[in-house]
Design a protein around this motif. Structure first.
Motif, mmCIF file in Angstrom:
data_model
loop_
_atom_site.group_PDB
_atom_site.id
_atom_site.type_symbol
_atom_site.label_atom_id
_atom_site.label_comp_id
_atom_site.label_asym_id
_atom_site.label_seq_id
_atom_site.Cartn_x
_atom_site.Cartn_y
_atom_site.Cartn_z
ATOM 1 N N PHE A 186 0.838 -1.199 0.000
ATOM 2 C CA PHE A 186 0.000 0.000 0.000
ATOM 3 C C PHE A 186 0.873 1.250 0.000
ATOM 4 C CE2 PHE A 186 -2.372 -3.439 1.819
ATOM 5 C CZ PHE A 186 -3.655 -3.286 1.309
ATOM 6 N N SER A 187 0.266 2.368 -0.439
ATOM 7 C CA SER A 187 0.987 3.643 -0.488
ATOM 8 C C SER A 187 0.250 4.697 0.329
ATOM 9 C CB SER A 187 1.090 4.128 -1.936
ATOM 10 O OG SER A 187 1.681 5.417 -1.984
ATOM 11 N N PHE A 188 1.025 5.568 0.981
ATOM 12 C CA PHE A 188 0.465 6.739 1.660
ATOM 13 C C PHE A 188 0.973 8.024 1.024
ATOM 14 C CE2 PHE A 188 0.936 3.416 5.059
ATOM 15 C CZ PHE A 188 -0.407 3.065 5.098
ATOM 16 N N GLN A 189 1.400 7.942 -0.229
ATOM 17 C CA GLN A 189 1.785 9.129 -0.983
ATOM 18 C C GLN A 189 0.535 10.019 -1.115
ATOM 19 O OE1 GLN A 189 0.848 9.704 -4.421
ATOM 20 N NE2 GLN A 189 2.141 11.501 -4.715
ATOM 21 N N SER A 190 0.724 11.297 -1.318
ATOM 22 C CA SER A 190 -0.383 12.252 -1.166
ATOM 23 C C SER A 190 -1.565 12.017 -2.089
ATOM 24 C CB SER A 190 0.126 13.681 -1.382
ATOM 25 O OG SER A 190 0.879 14.084 -0.267
ATOM 26 N N TYR A 191 -1.373 11.356 -3.231
ATOM 27 C CA TYR A 191 -2.500 11.166 -4.148
ATOM 28 C C TYR A 191 -3.254 9.872 -3.878
ATOM 29 C CZ TYR A 191 -1.083 15.212 -6.936
ATOM 30 O OH TYR A 191 -0.783 16.482 -7.370
ATOM 31 N N LEU A 193 -5.528 7.355 -0.928
ATOM 32 C CA LEU A 193 -6.662 7.606 -0.022
ATOM 33 C C LEU A 193 -6.209 8.121 1.353
ATOM 34 C CD1 LEU A 193 -9.775 7.106 -0.405
ATOM 35 C CD2 LEU A 193 -9.459 5.147 1.111
ATOM 36 N N VAL A 194 -5.062 7.661 1.816
ATOM 37 C CA VAL A 194 -4.487 8.134 3.078
ATOM 38 C C VAL A 194 -3.195 8.860 2.741
ATOM 39 C CG1 VAL A 194 -3.387 7.376 5.219
ATOM 40 C CG2 VAL A 194 -5.556 6.353 4.511
ATOM 41 N N ASN A 195 -3.093 10.109 3.191
ATOM 42 C CA ASN A 195 -2.031 11.001 2.734
ATOM 43 C C ASN A 195 -1.013 11.281 3.821
ATOM 44 O OD1 ASN A 195 -0.527 13.260 1.931
ATOM 45 N ND2 ASN A 195 -2.219 14.685 2.299
ATOM 46 N N ALA A 196 0.223 10.816 3.616
ATOM 47 C CA ALA A 196 1.312 11.189 4.529
ATOM 48 C C ALA A 196 2.450 11.849 3.745
ATOM 49 C CB ALA A 196 1.826 9.963 5.270
ATOM 50 N N GLY A 197 2.168 12.296 2.546
ATOM 51 C CA GLY A 197 3.243 12.807 1.693
ATOM 52 C C GLY A 197 3.945 11.638 1.027
ATOM 53 N N GLU A 198 4.581 10.815 1.852
ATOM 54 C CA GLU A 198 5.212 9.573 1.404
ATOM 55 C C GLU A 198 4.964 8.510 2.464
ATOM 56 O OE1 GLU A 198 6.642 9.359 -1.476
ATOM 57 O OE2 GLU A 198 7.412 11.363 -1.968
ATOM 58 N N GLY A 199 5.067 7.259 2.076
ATOM 59 C CA GLY A 199 4.951 6.167 3.042
ATOM 60 C C GLY A 199 4.356 4.943 2.389
ATOM 61 N N GLY A 200 4.612 3.789 2.975
ATOM 62 C CA GLY A 200 4.072 2.550 2.428
ATOM 63 C C GLY A 200 3.884 1.527 3.528
ATOM 64 N N MET A 201 3.222 0.434 3.169
ATOM 65 C CA MET A 201 2.949 -0.626 4.135
ATOM 66 C C MET A 201 2.902 -1.925 3.374
ATOM 67 S SD MET A 201 2.122 -0.972 7.459
ATOM 68 C CE MET A 201 1.276 0.442 8.095
ATOM 69 N N LEU A 202 3.424 -2.993 3.968
ATOM 70 C CA LEU A 202 3.182 -4.305 3.384
ATOM 71 C C LEU A 202 2.546 -5.196 4.425
ATOM 72 C CD1 LEU A 202 5.373 -6.817 4.096
ATOM 73 C CD2 LEU A 202 6.858 -5.393 2.713
ATOM 74 N N ILE A 203 1.635 -6.051 3.976
ATOM 75 C CA ILE A 203 0.958 -6.984 4.880
ATOM 76 C C ILE A 203 1.099 -8.394 4.332
ATOM 77 C CG2 ILE A 203 -0.718 -5.311 5.780
ATOM 78 C CD1 ILE A 203 -2.797 -6.493 3.860
ATOM 79 N N THR A 204 1.158 -9.352 5.255
ATOM 80 C CA THR A 204 1.224 -10.765 4.875
ATOM 81 C C THR A 204 0.793 -11.599 6.069
ATOM 82 O OG1 THR A 204 2.648 -12.525 3.986
ATOM 83 C CG2 THR A 204 3.684 -10.978 5.515
ATOM 84 N N ASP A 205 0.395 -12.825 5.791
ATOM 85 C CA ASP A 205 0.112 -13.773 6.877
ATOM 86 C C ASP A 205 1.268 -14.744 7.071
ATOM 87 O OD1 ASP A 205 -2.365 -12.718 7.436
ATOM 88 O OD2 ASP A 205 -3.464 -14.123 6.160
ATOM 89 N N ASP A 206 2.315 -14.617 6.250
ATOM 90 C CA ASP A 206 3.422 -15.582 6.254
ATOM 91 C C ASP A 206 4.545 -15.081 7.174
ATOM 92 O OD1 ASP A 206 5.934 -16.799 5.548
ATOM 93 O OD2 ASP A 206 4.985 -17.541 3.715
ATOM 94 N N PRO A 207 4.812 -15.784 8.279
ATOM 95 C CA PRO A 207 5.806 -15.266 9.238
ATOM 96 C C PRO A 207 7.220 -15.198 8.672
ATOM 97 C CG PRO A 207 5.042 -17.464 9.883
ATOM 98 C CD PRO A 207 4.181 -17.024 8.728
ATOM 99 N N GLU A 208 7.591 -16.125 7.780
ATOM 100 C CA GLU A 208 8.951 -16.068 7.214
ATOM 101 C C GLU A 208 9.117 -14.861 6.300
ATOM 102 O OE1 GLU A 208 11.095 -18.077 8.610
ATOM 103 O OE2 GLU A 208 9.348 -18.966 9.569
ATOM 104 N N LEU A 209 8.111 -14.639 5.439
ATOM 105 C CA LEU A 209 8.188 -13.462 4.560
ATOM 106 C C LEU A 209 8.201 -12.186 5.388
ATOM 107 C CD1 LEU A 209 5.749 -14.388 1.637
ATOM 108 C CD2 LEU A 209 8.254 -14.284 1.583
ATOM 109 N N ALA A 210 7.359 -12.151 6.417
ATOM 110 C CA ALA A 210 7.296 -10.959 7.268
ATOM 111 C C ALA A 210 8.642 -10.715 7.931
ATOM 112 C CB ALA A 210 6.186 -11.115 8.304
ATOM 113 N N ALA A 211 9.225 -11.760 8.485
ATOM 114 C CA ALA A 211 10.505 -11.617 9.191
ATOM 115 C C ALA A 211 11.595 -11.145 8.233
ATOM 116 C CB ALA A 211 10.897 -12.948 9.836
ATOM 117 N N ARG A 212 11.613 -11.714 7.046
ATOM 118 C CA ARG A 212 12.635 -11.325 6.069
ATOM 119 C C ARG A 212 12.463 -9.859 5.648
ATOM 120 N NH1 ARG A 212 15.252 -15.359 3.385
ATOM 121 N NH2 ARG A 212 15.038 -14.366 1.354
#
Ligand SMILES: *Cc1c(COP(=O)(O)O)cnc(C)c1O
Length: 396
Positions: A186-191, A193-212
């Motif tokens: 996901f993105s939080f760049q200003s254009y 839905l959620v605006n922080a100027g810049e920013g991102g997020m990743l989500i997963t249910d996989d603990p190995e991918l998350a840890a890496r």
């Protein structure tokens, strides 16, 4: 044109104001100087944001990073693909997506996109064998056929990353976009839905991918201990992976957190506003807004539509000019110079095979921003400006 047309035209480029609740948190951060996410033992705004975002999405793990592009890059690195791995991406996406693939030492393979802005499933299937991973960009929030994509990829054990930069709040069969593939970005760049100027997020249910991803995002030494729920996995990866330092800082999280409770409302307003304008545009004989696929509930903050019937490039350019005269910026993706969403401008990829379907779509597909804060009168102004611009060109 009405003489006061210019002054009535809504400004669609300003972002949403930041909720006042952000001020207190920002003031506290400025006073303490505690901007780095790993300084505080617990309760850092970035850590709180991750917990809240995971909860909002119903995902096990969330990692806040510097941008959606960083999230896509880390996702590819976390999959541990061989150098030069083929990664399928839609040919209609933002230049940052093929860039993330190149950054991860992989080779993007562009897939045709139809005139409904969604992945062409025949071309997707034809290019899938031999692919190591797939990124599905839900471009401008338009959801491709995720049922067919997941079935084809699962059958071949090919991981799917969802580029949901612009799809926060969209659902598919009621399921949140970004939770269908192995990783959602996901993105939080200003254009967005959620605006922080810049920013991102990743989500997963996989603990190995998350840890890496956590480690590579820059959780050096024992900072991984500040990420709950996957402590066993870290033992495997600490000091085994490079640190790319793509962390989010606390000020960004302080700006994002008070906006999360507003997402549902922005989605509802955005959808209503989009559909109001879409109904008007669809009444025009020269314009058409492609329907969403039935399982999708959209969360739009812009509208895309096609110029239908016979349009020359010159007419399409005149349509842009006529809309501008009415105070509304319409961009035909393929006709605006150097557009970062037109694949032929991604010269950094080197020579690529042509994609005639995507090219034809981009030459007649139009883009207008519809921020969710617009009033009905402002939405009607935009719809009238766009339809009358088409009329001025085609009824002449
Ligand atoms: C905005 C966007 C990106 C890039 O997001 P950043 O946070 O600016 O890196 C990637 N993909 C799509 C579909 C986007 O709309």
């Amino acid at each position: 044109m009405a003489p006061d047309g210019q002054t009535l035209a809504p400004n669609v480029y300003d972002a949403e104001p930041i909720p006042p609740a952000a001020r207190e948190a920002i003031e506290a951060l400025l006073t303490s100087g505690d901007l780095f996410r790993y300084t505080a033992a617990e309760g850092a705004p970035v850590a709180l944001l991750e917990a809240e975002f995971a909860e909002l999405m119903g995902a096990r793990y969330a990692l806040a990073v510097a941008s959606c592009s960083a999230a896509l890059f880390l996702s590819l690195k976390a999959l541990d693909l061989p150098r030069g791995a083929r990664v399928l991406i839609p040919a209609f996406t933002f230049a940052a997506v093929p860039s993330a693939v190149v950054h991860a030492d992989c080779e993007p393979v562009l897939v045709e996109v139809g005139d409904n802005y969604r992945v062409d499933m025949a071309d997707f299937e034809a290019k899938l064998d031999g692919a190591h991973a797939v990124i599905i960009s839900h471009m401008r929030g338009h959801t491709s056929d995720m049922d067919a994509i997941m079935e084809l990829c699962d059958a071949r054990d090919i991981p799917v990353i969802e580029d949901a930069a612009h799809s926060l709040g969209t659902t598919w069969h009621g399921r949140k976009i970004g939770t269908i593939g192995k990783i959602g970005c996901f993105s939080f760049q200003s254009y967005k839905l959620v605006n922080a100027g810049e920013g991102g997020m990743l989500i997963t249910d996989d603990p190995e991918l998350a840890a890496r991803c956590v480690i590579m995002s820059g959780a050096y030494e024992t900072n991984w201990k500040k990420h709950p729920g996957m402590q066993n996995s870290y033992m495997l990866w600490q000091n085994k992976l490079p640190l790319y330092n793509m962390r989010m800082q606390n000020l960004s999280a302080a700006v994002i957190r008070p906006q999360l409770p507003e997402v549902a409302n922005r989605v509802a307003k955005g959808r209503a506003g989009h559909d109001r304008v879409a109904d008007r545009l669809n009444e025009s004989p020269w314009l058409a807004v492609p329907a969403a696929l039935p399982p999708e509930d959209r969360a739009p903050d812009s509208i895309q539509f096609n110029l239908t019937g016979e349009w020359t490039d010159a007419e399409a350019l005149r349509f842009q000019t006529e809309a501008k005269k009415r105070g509304i910026g319409v961009q035909v993706f393929g006709l605006s110079e150097g557009n970062a969403r037109a694949f032929w401008n991604w010269e950094f990829l080197g020579p690529q095979p042509d994609l005639p379907r995507t090219r034809a779509m981009l030459m007649r597909a139009c883009d207008v921003r519809l921020p969710t804060r617009l009033t009905e009168a402002e939405l009607d102004y935009i719809a009238n400006a766009v339809t009358s611009a088409a009329e001025a060109v085609k009824a002449a």
